[in-house]
Scaffold this motif. Structure first.
Motif, PDB file in Angstrom:
ATOM      1  N   ALA A 106       0.806  -1.228   0.000  1.00 28.06           N
ATOM      2  CA  ALA A 106       0.000   0.000   0.000  1.00 28.06           C
ATOM      3  C   ALA A 106       0.837   1.275   0.000  1.00 28.06           C
ATOM      4  O   ALA A 106       0.472   2.256  -0.656  1.00 28.06           O
ATOM      5  N   ALA A 107       1.944   1.286   0.714  1.00 29.86           N
ATOM      6  CA  ALA A 107       2.756   2.508   0.770  1.00 29.86           C
ATOM      7  C   ALA A 107       3.273   2.885  -0.608  1.00 29.86           C
ATOM      8  O   ALA A 107       3.291   4.059  -0.992  1.00 29.86           O
ATOM      9  N   GLY A 108       3.693   1.891  -1.380  1.00 26.64           N
ATOM     10  CA  GLY A 108       4.150   2.155  -2.746  1.00 26.64           C
ATOM     11  C   GLY A 108       3.018   2.604  -3.644  1.00 26.64           C
ATOM     12  O   GLY A 108       3.164   3.526  -4.452  1.00 26.64           O
ATOM     13  N   GLY A 109       1.866   1.960  -3.503  1.00 23.01           N
ATOM     14  CA  GLY A 109       0.712   2.337  -4.314  1.00 23.01           C
ATOM     15  C   GLY A 109       0.249   3.750  -4.046  1.00 23.01           C
ATOM     16  O   GLY A 109      -0.111   4.491  -4.968  1.00 23.01           O
ATOM     17  N   GLU A 110       0.277   4.158  -2.788  1.00 25.41           N
ATOM     18  CA  GLU A 110      -0.141   5.518  -2.434  1.00 25.41           C
ATOM     19  C   GLU A 110       0.805   6.557  -3.028  1.00 25.41           C
ATOM     20  O   GLU A 110       0.372   7.618  -3.492  1.00 25.41           O
ATOM     21  N   LEU A 111       2.103   6.269  -3.028  1.00 26.30           N
ATOM     22  CA  LEU A 111       3.071   7.204  -3.618  1.00 26.30           C
ATOM     23  C   LEU A 111       2.832   7.351  -5.118  1.00 26.30           C
ATOM     24  O   LEU A 111       2.956   8.445  -5.677  1.00 26.30           O
TER      25      LEU A 111
ATOM     26  N   TRP B 162      12.656   0.243  -2.167  1.00 25.71           N
ATOM     27  CA  TRP B 162      13.074   0.735  -0.848  1.00 25.71           C
ATOM     28  C   TRP B 162      12.773   2.216  -0.644  1.00 25.71           C
ATOM     29  O   TRP B 162      12.837   2.715   0.476  1.00 25.71           O
ATOM     30  N   GLU B 163      12.459   2.912  -1.712  1.00 24.37           N
ATOM     31  CA  GLU B 163      12.275   4.361  -1.610  1.00 24.37           C
ATOM     32  C   GLU B 163      10.858   4.717  -1.155  1.00 24.37           C
ATOM     33  O   GLU B 163      10.104   5.402  -1.847  1.00 24.37           O
ATOM     34  N   THR B 164      10.511   4.250   0.042  1.00 28.94           N
ATOM     35  CA  THR B 164       9.249   4.627   0.668  1.00 28.94           C
ATOM     36  C   THR B 164       9.532   5.008   2.116  1.00 28.94           C
ATOM     37  O   THR B 164      10.472   4.485   2.731  1.00 28.94           O
ATOM     38  N   GLN B 165       8.729   5.889   2.651  1.00 30.90           N
ATOM     39  CA  GLN B 165       8.929   6.311   4.038  1.00 30.90           C
ATOM     40  C   GLN B 165       8.763   5.150   5.006  1.00 30.90           C
ATOM     41  O   GLN B 165       9.396   5.110   6.066  1.00 30.90           O
ATOM     42  N   ASP B 166       7.943   4.174   4.632  1.00 31.40           N
ATOM     43  CA  ASP B 166       7.745   3.000   5.484  1.00 31.40           C
ATOM     44  C   ASP B 166       9.045   2.234   5.699  1.00 31.40           C
ATOM     45  O   ASP B 166       9.274   1.659   6.764  1.00 31.40           O
ATOM     46  N   PHE B 167       9.896   2.199   4.679  1.00 28.48           N
ATOM     47  CA  PHE B 167      11.194   1.519   4.802  1.00 28.48           C
ATOM     48  C   PHE B 167      12.023   2.150   5.917  1.00 28.48           C
ATOM     49  O   PHE B 167      12.607   1.463   6.758  1.00 28.48           O
ATOM     50  N   VAL B 168      12.044   3.476   5.953  1.00 29.51           N
ATOM     51  CA  VAL B 168      12.791   4.197   6.989  1.00 29.51           C
ATOM     52  C   VAL B 168      12.095   4.078   8.343  1.00 29.51           C
ATOM     53  O   VAL B 168      12.745   3.896   9.380  1.00 29.51           O
TER      54      VAL B 168
ATOM     55  N   LYS C 249      20.495   8.606   4.519  1.00 29.34           N
ATOM     56  CA  LYS C 249      21.407   9.365   5.373  1.00 29.34           C
ATOM     57  C   LYS C 249      20.583  10.168   6.376  1.00 29.34           C
ATOM     58  O   LYS C 249      19.772  11.006   5.983  1.00 29.34           O
ATOM     59  N   ASP C 250      20.758   9.877   7.646  1.00 31.57           N
ATOM     60  CA  ASP C 250      19.984  10.540   8.706  1.00 31.57           C
ATOM     61  C   ASP C 250      18.486  10.446   8.445  1.00 31.57           C
ATOM     62  O   ASP C 250      17.731  11.397   8.646  1.00 31.57           O
ATOM     63  N   GLY C 251      18.072   9.284   7.964  1.00 34.56           N
ATOM     64  CA  GLY C 251      16.652   9.050   7.731  1.00 34.56           C
ATOM     65  C   GLY C 251      16.099   9.649   6.458  1.00 34.56           C
ATOM     66  O   GLY C 251      14.898   9.583   6.207  1.00 34.56           O
TER      67      GLY C 251
END
Length: 397
Positions: free
Chosen positions: A56-61, A267-273, A379-381
């Protein structure tokens, strides 16, 4: 007898009308207030993305990108473009179902999506048999478009993405690597395969010292990581869904595995971080876009619109690619009109030097664009640019 029949008919009609009124009168008015009516003569563009479930996080982006593109380019040939959005629920069977519904019920002329190669591939035969073109957003597995003249995409494909990351690992001094793949995910398995092939060409046979498997939804990777640690790799390539990947890296650090971890564009989703926290700082991955390197006027328009809509946030590759998929469809409809899906399909196939957020897009015979990859780190989140790799850079090696 006739009178009785006539009275009975009237009573039946009255009951039917009362049922309709009960189901639709005041309630229908409220429902209509919540759901905007379709514009008269609007051109329907289908969108199928995972808006619930594991992806879902990827789909929303990606939905952000498509909605922004629609906001900036809301009309085609004087007609309003209506987005018909369907949630494939991160499920292969549901992907096929919602695409069939978009075509048969909603009568869309072109479809955008999906995030996730498996989800896109599940809908492949539907669009092919129905002769309604689809444009993938970030589905990078080659099989999405291979042999399917009705499926195209806005993103680069995994043979390139895997080679980019293999070259990066080797350039950074890795002589032996381990791979951890999500075996229930076509994207992960395909990308891992292409990385392995590319790395072995650079470092030689036997340079991939371990290949570990896990399933979508797994949360404990102790067994895989313990075995991997004993092989003492210089780096780990672990393409997969953002949640599982973040947990994997986090648990690796807890087990004392300090080598670099690398992944792909998921990996480029805020959920990953959010899931990985400070443990994912320093990982590297491939992407299709970086806001600091955006060069086209369309990219500037996209960034300006995003800044207004999502203050304080920077768009990543998933959002940019979804935006680009809309632009490809829009350009095709400008050329072919909006009535004939076959003509729209032919116009998409002829896309050449189209200005998009990720550069100029030209589709090859398989419906895939040839475009550059961006390498980023956490880097730093924050997702931070490292390098850009053009296809010609790899051919020269």
């Amino acid at each position: 007898m006739k009178t009785k029949k006539f009275v009975s008919a009237l009573l039946a009609s009255a009951v039917a009308l009362s049922l309709v009124a009960g189901c639709g009168g005041g309630d229908k008015k409220k429902a209509d207030e919540k759901k905007p009516a379709a514009a008269a003569g609007a051109v329907k563009v289908g969108v199928f993305l995972p808006l619930t479930g594991d992806n879902a996080a990827g789909g929303e982006l990606e939905l952000r990108g498509i909605k922004l593109a629609n906001k900036l380019h809301p009309e085609i040939n004087g007609k309003k473009i209506e987005l018909v959005i369907a949630d494939n629920k991160s499920d292969k069977a549901e992907s096929a179902n919602v695409v069939a519904r978009l075509i048969e019920k909603d009568k869309v002329k072109v479809i955008l999506g999906s995030y996730g190669s498996s989800l896109s591939m599940a809908a492949g035969n539907i669009v092919k048999d129905s002769k309604v073109p689809a444009i993938g957003t970030s589905c990078t597995n080659p099989q999405v478009t291979k042999g399917n003249e009705y499926y195209f995409r806005a993103c680069f494909i995994d043979p390139f993405q895997g080679t980019v990351m293999a070259n990066y690992a080797f350039k950074k001094g890795a002589k032996k690597v381990a791979i951890v793949q999500e075996v229930s995910n076509d994207y992960s398995v395909g990308l891992a395969k292409f990385f392995k092939e590319a790395f072995e060409k650079l470092a030689g046979p036997g340079s991939v010292v371990d290949i570990a498997n896990y399933q979508t939804g797994d949360k404990d990777f102790t067994a895989q990581l313990t075995n991997l640690k004993a092989k003492n790799p210089d780096a780990v390539f672990a393409p997969g869904n953002f949640t599982e990947s973040a947990l994997l890296v986090k648990q690796a650090r807890q087990l004392g595995i300090k080598v670099p971890f690398m992944g792909g564009d998921t990996w480029e989703t805020q959920d990953f971080v959010n899931v990985g926290g400070k443990d994912v700082d320093g990982v590297t991955f491939s992407s299709a876009f970086d806001s600091t390197k955006a060069a086209t006027p369309e990219a500037k328009a996209f960034l300006d619109a995003y800044a207004k809509e999502y203050k304080g946030e920077q768009p990543g590759g998933l959002t940019a690619l979804a935006y680009d998929s809309y632009l490809i469809a829009l350009n095709a409809m400008k050329t072919a009109g909006v009535e004939d899906s076959k003509k729209i399909r032919d116009a998409i196939a002829s896309t050449k030097d189209l200005e998009t957020t990720t550069g100029k897009t030209t589709l090859n015979a398989d419906g895939d664009p040839i475009k550059s990859a961006v390498i980023k780190t956490v880097k730093d989140g924050k997702f931070t640019y490292i390098d850009m790799v053009n296809p010609g850079d790899l051919k020269a090696k």
